[in-house]
Motif scaffolding. Structure first.
Motif, PDB file in Angstrom:
ATOM      1  N   GLU A 164      -3.201  -3.444   2.510  1.00 16.71           N
ATOM      2  CA  GLU A 164      -3.110  -2.589   3.698  1.00 16.71           C
ATOM      3  C   GLU A 164      -1.685  -2.598   4.260  1.00 16.71           C
ATOM      4  O   GLU A 164      -1.152  -1.552   4.620  1.00 16.71           O
ATOM      5  CB  GLU A 164      -4.109  -3.073   4.759  1.00 16.71           C
ATOM      6  CG  GLU A 164      -4.390  -2.034   5.828  1.00 16.71           C
ATOM      7  CD  GLU A 164      -5.535  -2.470   6.734  1.00 16.71           C
ATOM      8  OE1 GLU A 164      -5.258  -2.700   7.925  1.00 16.71           O
ATOM      9  OE2 GLU A 164      -6.676  -2.567   6.242  1.00 16.71           O
ATOM     10  N   GLU A 165      -1.076  -3.779   4.319  1.00 13.30           N
ATOM     11  CA  GLU A 165       0.305  -3.877   4.807  1.00 13.30           C
ATOM     12  C   GLU A 165       1.268  -3.142   3.874  1.00 13.30           C
ATOM     13  O   GLU A 165       2.201  -2.494   4.329  1.00 13.30           O
ATOM     14  CB  GLU A 165       0.731  -5.345   4.923  1.00 13.30           C
ATOM     15  CG  GLU A 165       0.164  -6.054   6.122  1.00 13.30           C
ATOM     16  CD  GLU A 165       0.670  -7.491   6.240  1.00 13.30           C
ATOM     17  OE1 GLU A 165       1.786  -7.775   5.750  1.00 13.30           O
ATOM     18  OE2 GLU A 165      -0.053  -8.309   6.814  1.00 13.30           O
ATOM     19  N   ILE A 166       1.029  -3.248   2.565  1.00 14.19           N
ATOM     20  CA  ILE A 166       1.873  -2.545   1.598  1.00 14.19           C
ATOM     21  C   ILE A 166       1.729  -1.036   1.777  1.00 14.19           C
ATOM     22  O   ILE A 166       2.725  -0.314   1.810  1.00 14.19           O
ATOM     23  CB  ILE A 166       1.523  -2.979   0.154  1.00 14.19           C
ATOM     24  CG1 ILE A 166       1.937  -4.445  -0.058  1.00 14.19           C
ATOM     25  CG2 ILE A 166       2.214  -2.073  -0.864  1.00 14.19           C
ATOM     26  CD1 ILE A 166       1.443  -5.057  -1.352  1.00 14.19           C
ATOM     27  N   ALA A 167       0.498  -0.558   1.920  1.00 16.40           N
ATOM     28  CA  ALA A 167       0.270   0.876   2.112  1.00 16.40           C
ATOM     29  C   ALA A 167       0.933   1.367   3.395  1.00 16.40           C
ATOM     30  O   ALA A 167       1.556   2.435   3.411  1.00 16.40           O
ATOM     31  CB  ALA A 167      -1.234   1.171   2.139  1.00 16.40           C
ATOM     32  N   GLU A 168       0.824   0.578   4.462  1.00 22.45           N
ATOM     33  CA  GLU A 168       1.465   0.944   5.731  1.00 22.45           C
ATOM     34  C   GLU A 168       2.987   0.974   5.581  1.00 22.45           C
ATOM     35  O   GLU A 168       3.654   1.860   6.092  1.00 22.45           O
ATOM     36  CB  GLU A 168       1.081  -0.038   6.839  1.00 22.45           C
ATOM     37  CG  GLU A 168      -0.329   0.143   7.361  1.00 22.45           C
ATOM     38  CD  GLU A 168      -0.734  -0.955   8.349  1.00 22.45           C
ATOM     39  OE1 GLU A 168       0.130  -1.748   8.771  1.00 22.45           O
ATOM     40  OE2 GLU A 168      -1.928  -1.001   8.692  1.00 22.45           O
ATOM     41  N   GLY A 169       3.519  -0.017   4.885  1.00 18.37           N
ATOM     42  CA  GLY A 169       4.959  -0.083   4.658  1.00 18.37           C
ATOM     43  C   GLY A 169       5.456   1.114   3.875  1.00 18.37           C
ATOM     44  O   GLY A 169       6.471   1.725   4.218  1.00 18.37           O
ATOM     45  N   LYS A 170       4.733   1.483   2.817  1.00 21.34           N
ATOM     46  CA  LYS A 170       5.122   2.639   2.006  1.00 21.34           C
ATOM     47  C   LYS A 170       5.050   3.919   2.828  1.00 21.34           C
ATOM     48  O   LYS A 170       5.946   4.767   2.750  1.00 21.34           O
ATOM     49  CB  LYS A 170       4.233   2.752   0.768  1.00 21.34           C
ATOM     50  CG  LYS A 170       4.545   1.697  -0.264  1.00 21.34           C
ATOM     51  CD  LYS A 170       3.672   1.853  -1.500  1.00 21.34           C
ATOM     52  CE  LYS A 170       4.009   0.796  -2.533  1.00 21.34           C
ATOM     53  NZ  LYS A 170       3.240   0.935  -3.764  1.00 21.34           N
ATOM     54  N   ALA A 171       3.991   4.070   3.611  1.00 23.38           N
ATOM     55  CA  ALA A 171       3.844   5.270   4.450  1.00 23.38           C
ATOM     56  C   ALA A 171       4.985   5.362   5.457  1.00 23.38           C
ATOM     57  O   ALA A 171       5.525   6.453   5.706  1.00 23.38           O
ATOM     58  CB  ALA A 171       2.493   5.256   5.159  1.00 23.38           C
ATOM     59  N   MET A 172       5.375   4.223   6.025  1.00 25.46           N
ATOM     60  CA  MET A 172       6.470   4.197   6.987  1.00 25.46           C
ATOM     61  C   MET A 172       7.782   4.620   6.316  1.00 25.46           C
ATOM     62  O   MET A 172       8.546   5.403   6.874  1.00 25.46           O
ATOM     63  CB  MET A 172       6.608   2.784   7.564  1.00 25.46           C
ATOM     64  CG  MET A 172       7.694   2.652   8.608  1.00 25.46           C
ATOM     65  SD  MET A 172       7.986   0.923   9.081  1.00 25.46           S
ATOM     66  CE  MET A 172       8.807   0.310   7.616  1.00 25.46           C
ATOM     67  N   VAL A 173       8.036   4.101   5.119  1.00 30.55           N
ATOM     68  CA  VAL A 173       9.262   4.448   4.390  1.00 30.55           C
ATOM     69  C   VAL A 173       9.299   5.952   4.088  1.00 30.55           C
ATOM     70  O   VAL A 173      10.310   6.612   4.318  1.00 30.55           O
ATOM     71  CB  VAL A 173       9.368   3.616   3.083  1.00 30.55           C
ATOM     72  CG1 VAL A 173      10.441   4.174   2.165  1.00 30.55           C
ATOM     73  CG2 VAL A 173       9.650   2.161   3.406  1.00 30.55           C
TER      74      VAL A 173
END
Length: 108
Positions: free
Chosen positions: A31-40
């Motif tokens: 979930e944190e990885i997905a959020e990080g990618k979406a933010m980028v």
């Protein structure tokens, strides 16, 4: 250095999802990885795209130097970016080796 050039080309071509996939996030939480990618992706669409458009896109990207750590697991790559309008910029890209593949280091 080839990985850094390839990843910068993703940004130059507007393929922010591929760029985000090339980032190593310092977490195993999906979930944190997905959020990080979406933010980028969001950040690059909002900030990088207009800046590159203002400079008539990216003409070329080349590695001008690299420093690999003694343990061989991290590297700094210097890139020279030449824009369509003739202006240039130097980028310092940090990479980390994960499962024998160079990825972009993501500093929080």
């Amino acid at each position: 250095s080839d990985a850094a050039v390839e990843y910068y080309q993703y940004v130059a071509n507007g393929d922010y999802e591929a760029f985000a996939d090339a980032i190593h996030f310092d977490t195993t939480d999906p979930e944190e990885i997905a959020e990080g990618k979406a933010m980028v992706v969001s950040l690059y669409k909002e900030k990088a795209a207009p800046q590159m458009e203002a400079k008539s896109g990216v003409k070329s990207v080349e590695a001008t130097g690299e420093t690999i750590s003694e343990d061989g697991n991290t590297a700094n790559v210097q890139l020279k970016v030449i824009y369509g309008d003739g202006s240039e910029k130097t980028e310092d890209v940090k990479l980390v080796k994960v499962d024998n593949k160079w990825l972009l280091a993501f500093d929080k």
